[in-house]
Design a protein around this motif. Structure first.
Motif, PDB file in Angstrom:
ATOM      1  N   THR A  65      -3.322   5.537  -5.944  1.00 58.82           N
ATOM      2  CA  THR A  65      -4.221   4.252  -5.836  1.00 58.82           C
ATOM      3  C   THR A  65      -3.218   3.001  -5.839  1.00 58.82           C
ATOM      4  O   THR A  65      -2.134   3.129  -5.406  1.00 58.82           O
ATOM      5  CB  THR A  65      -5.365   4.241  -6.756  1.00 58.82           C
ATOM      6  OG1 THR A  65      -4.581   4.414  -8.060  1.00 58.82           O
ATOM      7  CG2 THR A  65      -6.223   5.223  -6.543  1.00 58.82           C
ATOM      8  N   ASN A  66      -3.508   2.078  -6.721  1.00 53.01           N
ATOM      9  CA  ASN A  66      -3.129   0.713  -6.639  1.00 53.01           C
ATOM     10  C   ASN A  66      -1.684   0.740  -6.941  1.00 53.01           C
ATOM     11  O   ASN A  66      -0.761  -0.005  -6.116  1.00 53.01           O
ATOM     12  CB  ASN A  66      -3.795  -0.166  -7.404  1.00 53.01           C
ATOM     13  CG  ASN A  66      -3.233  -1.660  -7.242  1.00 53.01           C
ATOM     14  OD1 ASN A  66      -3.495  -2.415  -6.442  1.00 53.01           O
ATOM     15  ND2 ASN A  66      -2.526  -2.309  -8.376  1.00 53.01           N
ATOM     16  N   ARG A  69       0.155   1.589  -4.034  1.00 57.76           N
ATOM     17  CA  ARG A  69       0.163   0.860  -3.051  1.00 57.76           C
ATOM     18  C   ARG A  69       1.072  -0.349  -2.810  1.00 57.76           C
ATOM     19  O   ARG A  69       1.643  -0.624  -2.076  1.00 57.76           O
ATOM     20  CB  ARG A  69      -1.268   0.242  -2.750  1.00 57.76           C
ATOM     21  CG  ARG A  69      -2.376   1.259  -2.421  1.00 57.76           C
ATOM     22  CD  ARG A  69      -3.703   0.593  -2.159  1.00 57.76           C
ATOM     23  NE  ARG A  69      -4.352  -0.120  -3.415  1.00 57.76           N
ATOM     24  CZ  ARG A  69      -5.540   0.564  -4.013  1.00 57.76           C
ATOM     25  NH1 ARG A  69      -5.799   1.690  -3.672  1.00 57.76           N
ATOM     26  NH2 ARG A  69      -5.897  -0.134  -4.849  1.00 57.76           N
ATOM     27  N   ILE A  91      -1.919   8.063  -0.291  1.00 58.80           N
ATOM     28  CA  ILE A  91      -2.036   6.885  -0.848  1.00 58.80           C
ATOM     29  C   ILE A  91      -3.209   6.078  -0.052  1.00 58.80           C
ATOM     30  O   ILE A  91      -3.249   5.992   1.094  1.00 58.80           O
ATOM     31  CB  ILE A  91      -0.859   5.892  -0.648  1.00 58.80           C
ATOM     32  CG1 ILE A  91       0.526   6.705  -1.209  1.00 58.80           C
ATOM     33  CG2 ILE A  91      -1.084   4.593  -1.321  1.00 58.80           C
ATOM     34  CD1 ILE A  91       1.642   6.012  -1.211  1.00 58.80           C
ATOM     35  N   ALA A  93      -6.335   3.279   0.465  1.00 61.34           N
ATOM     36  CA  ALA A  93      -6.463   1.804   0.422  1.00 61.34           C
ATOM     37  C   ALA A  93      -7.645   1.392  -0.790  1.00 61.34           C
ATOM     38  O   ALA A  93      -8.285   2.337  -0.967  1.00 61.34           O
ATOM     39  CB  ALA A  93      -6.718   1.350   1.743  1.00 61.34           C
ATOM     40  N   GLU A  97     -10.958   3.506  -1.672  1.00 58.44           N
ATOM     41  CA  GLU A  97     -10.769   3.801  -3.390  1.00 58.44           C
ATOM     42  C   GLU A  97     -12.449   3.454  -3.817  1.00 58.44           C
ATOM     43  O   GLU A  97     -12.911   4.162  -4.528  1.00 58.44           O
ATOM     44  CB  GLU A  97      -9.995   2.932  -3.966  1.00 58.44           C
ATOM     45  CG  GLU A  97      -9.887   3.756  -5.604  1.00 58.44           C
ATOM     46  CD  GLU A  97      -8.791   2.781  -6.449  1.00 58.44           C
ATOM     47  OE1 GLU A  97      -8.773   3.125  -7.512  1.00 58.44           O
ATOM     48  OE2 GLU A  97      -7.887   2.262  -5.887  1.00 58.44           O
ATOM     49  N   GLN A 143      -7.225  -7.292  -7.219  1.00 63.33           N
ATOM     50  CA  GLN A 143      -6.138  -7.035  -7.808  1.00 63.33           C
ATOM     51  C   GLN A 143      -6.057  -7.563  -9.264  1.00 63.33           C
ATOM     52  O   GLN A 143      -5.315  -8.342  -9.639  1.00 63.33           O
ATOM     53  CB  GLN A 143      -4.841  -7.954  -7.056  1.00 63.33           C
ATOM     54  CG  GLN A 143      -4.697  -7.212  -5.822  1.00 63.33           C
ATOM     55  CD  GLN A 143      -3.937  -5.719  -5.871  1.00 63.33           C
ATOM     56  OE1 GLN A 143      -3.289  -5.369  -6.566  1.00 63.33           O
ATOM     57  NE2 GLN A 143      -4.540  -4.866  -5.227  1.00 63.33           N
ATOM     58  N   ARG A 375      -4.596   5.723   3.447  1.00 63.94           N
ATOM     59  CA  ARG A 375      -3.541   4.799   4.061  1.00 63.94           C
ATOM     60  C   ARG A 375      -2.238   5.391   4.896  1.00 63.94           C
ATOM     61  O   ARG A 375      -2.027   5.181   5.867  1.00 63.94           O
ATOM     62  CB  ARG A 375      -2.918   4.001   3.041  1.00 63.94           C
ATOM     63  CG  ARG A 375      -1.789   2.780   3.645  1.00 63.94           C
ATOM     64  CD  ARG A 375      -1.416   1.761   2.492  1.00 63.94           C
ATOM     65  NE  ARG A 375      -2.786   0.948   2.355  1.00 63.94           N
ATOM     66  CZ  ARG A 375      -2.480  -0.301   1.476  1.00 63.94           C
ATOM     67  NH1 ARG A 375      -1.338  -0.623   1.125  1.00 63.94           N
ATOM     68  NH2 ARG A 375      -3.598  -0.757   1.219  1.00 63.94           N
ATOM     69  N   GLU A 376      -1.851   6.577   4.350  1.00 60.73           N
ATOM     70  CA  GLU A 376      -0.874   7.392   5.001  1.00 60.73           C
ATOM     71  C   GLU A 376      -1.175   7.952   6.376  1.00 60.73           C
ATOM     72  O   GLU A 376      -0.428   8.126   7.401  1.00 60.73           O
ATOM     73  CB  GLU A 376      -0.068   8.258   4.034  1.00 60.73           C
ATOM     74  CG  GLU A 376       0.532   7.541   3.022  1.00 60.73           C
ATOM     75  CD  GLU A 376       1.770   6.578   3.411  1.00 60.73           C
ATOM     76  OE1 GLU A 376       2.359   6.837   4.319  1.00 60.73           O
ATOM     77  OE2 GLU A 376       1.642   5.403   2.706  1.00 60.73           O
TER      78      GLU A 376
END
Length: 483
Positions: A65-66, A69, A91, A93, A97, A143, A375-376
């Motif tokens: 996760t983050n 990222r 991984i 996004a 998540e 974030q 994401r990947e």
């Protein structure tokens, strides 16, 4: 880690493993992962890997996760992590998540009428979701996390009212862009997932056994308890375990500010979270309810893809994959899935412009919110679509996670050939085309006079020979079979 068995229509949890690694604390401002933290993470994955050693690859999903990222130059770490665990790491996004978190919460809490707000505080990010039933309606990833905020405002372990106020101000600034949209959407009930929310809820109950749930008053009491203690080592409540103490004040500041900014009156603790969401998402894939399939269909409709043409390309590229799978070591299920989805979406860029539409398609795939896709996987799809025609560039392939940093080129070659052979958009089926592969070459054999009867296709194939040779010395040879 969660291990479950699907039995009589239900997921039954048969094993749980948890270790506090705090990877987010090991990602420096330049994006590099600290060596000591990486070693701690890899040691944890080796222990988890022993539990997963005999499980089939289709039954396991591992997500980052983050922290991953944000990390740069993480290829070496991901390769070592894959080796330690025995499975690749996806991984995902922030929005994905959030979707998985809601899936986990919605499937493990009683089904109630009306909308539900879900908050999940992780180490480096906080996810907020409003959903109804099993469907998420509003998704956001912010974030701020218990590890990153604790590192920023409580690094030395000291806690004071002034520090809590500064930490909450940072949270307020992060929440400001989404606050109005969430309050406008509204909800009837609120639930908190993740170990951070659970620890806070249990600490509040330890301070006040009559507390039925997390409330603003309970959070205020917990902050007062922390500031009276003065240092994290003095947090003696049983729910605040030794490994939780360093990150507890950051999580508490985030949750307190969530309550204030969104005017939450009461929050219950959810049993499920992202790990359970992953299980239910996998179960959906087994039932042919894969969220990724729904996403691909939705993008085909949104960008007005000619479905019949996409199906022709897909059928051909699947045939090509079967003929080359063993030689090119493309046995992983994602090879088949990525080619299938790339074939279905390779023309989405036409909805932007015909000129350079492969590049437009790649941009859309890399940057769109695609529920269900890590994401990947999005990045791999973008590379395939972006390289499916014209001059071939291998730029960016080395950034893909293993084994696709090497295997993506083979997928691209197969997709390019399939698209090229269907350039005329004819409904007439192609003849039997035989492929013979080596690690750096591909021979393509057509029957009898087919190449002579299709001079445009033959000219395109000759051009393709040059494109592949110039892109990295890949050799394509085209022949006619003897009748």
């Amino acid at each position: 880690m969660v291990v479950a068995r699907y039995s009589h229509g239900q997921l039954v949890i048969i094993d749980r493993l948890r270790e506090m690694v705090r990877l987010a604390a090991g990602v420096a401002e330049n994006g590099r992962i600290d060596k000591d933290v990486a070693a701690r993470a890899l040691a944890c994955l080796q222990r988890f890997g022993q539990r997963l050693r005999d499980m089939h690859a289709d039954s396991v999903r591992v997500v980052g996760t983050n922290a991953l990222r944000l990390a740069h130059k993480k290829q070496a770490f991901l390769e070592r992590a894959r080796e330690a665990l025995g499975h690749p790491i996806e991984i995902i996004a922030g929005m994905e998540e959030a979707r998985l978190i809601y899936c986990g919460v919605a499937n493990t809490m009683p089904n109630e009428a009306g909308k539900r707000l879900v908050a999940d505080i992780g180490g480096g990010s906080t996810e907020l979701i409003i959903g109804e039933g099993l469907a998420p309606l509003e998704l956001e990833s912010l974030q701020m996390g218990c590890v990153s905020l604790s590192e920023r405002f409580f690094r030395d372990g000291k806690m004071s009212p002034k520090r809590f106020e500064r930490a909450r101000l940072a949270c307020r600034l992060e929440l400001e862009p989404v606050q109005a949209a969430f309050r406008r959407r509204g909800w009837e009930t609120a639930a908190g997932s993740s170990g951070t929310v659970r620890a806070i809820g249990e600490a509040i109950r330890a301070l006040d056994p009559a507390a039925p749930a997390i409330t603003p008053e309970g959070l205020k009491r917990a902050i007062e308890y922390c500031t009276d203690a003065g240092h994290v080592r003095e947090l003696k409540l049983e729910p605040i375990t030794e490994d939780r103490r360093p990150v507890f004040p950051g999580g508490l500041a985030i949750l307190a500010e969530l309550f204030s900014a969104l005017d939450i009156k009461e929050m219950r603790i959810a049993e499920g979270a992202m790990r359970e969401g992953l299980l239910y998402d996998m179960l959906g894939r087994f039932r042919r309810e894969d969220a990724r399939e729904r996403t691909v269909r939705g993008m085909q409709q949104r960008y007005h893809v000619e479905v019949e043409q996409a199906e022709r390309v897909e059928a051909t590229v699947r045939n090509f994959l079967e003929q080359t799978r063993e030689t090119w070591r493309l046995e992983e299920p994602l090879a088949h899935l990525a080619l299938k989805w790339a074939a279905r979406l390779h023309e989405i860029g036409l909805d932007v412009s015909h000129s350079g539409y492969h590049r437009h398609g790649a941009y859309l795939l890399e940057n769109a919110d695609m529920p269900g896709f890590p994401r990947e996987e999005q990045r791999l799809l973008a590379r395939l679509v972006g390289a499916h025609r014209r001059k071939l560039t291998t730029e960016g392939l080395e950034e893909l996670v293993p084994p696709w940093d090497r295997g993506a080129l083979y997928l691209i070659v197969l997709l390019r050939l399939a698209v090229l052979l269907h350039r005329g958009r004819s409904t007439t089926a192609l003849p039997q085309i035989d492929l013979a592969a080596t690690p750096r070459s591909l021979e393509v054999r057509f029957p009898g006079r087919w190449l002579k009867d299709h001079p445009l296709s033959f000219a395109d194939l000759q051009q393709e020979v040059d494109y592949l040779r110039l892109a990295g010395g890949f050799r394509l040879r085209v022949f006619s079979r003897r009748s």
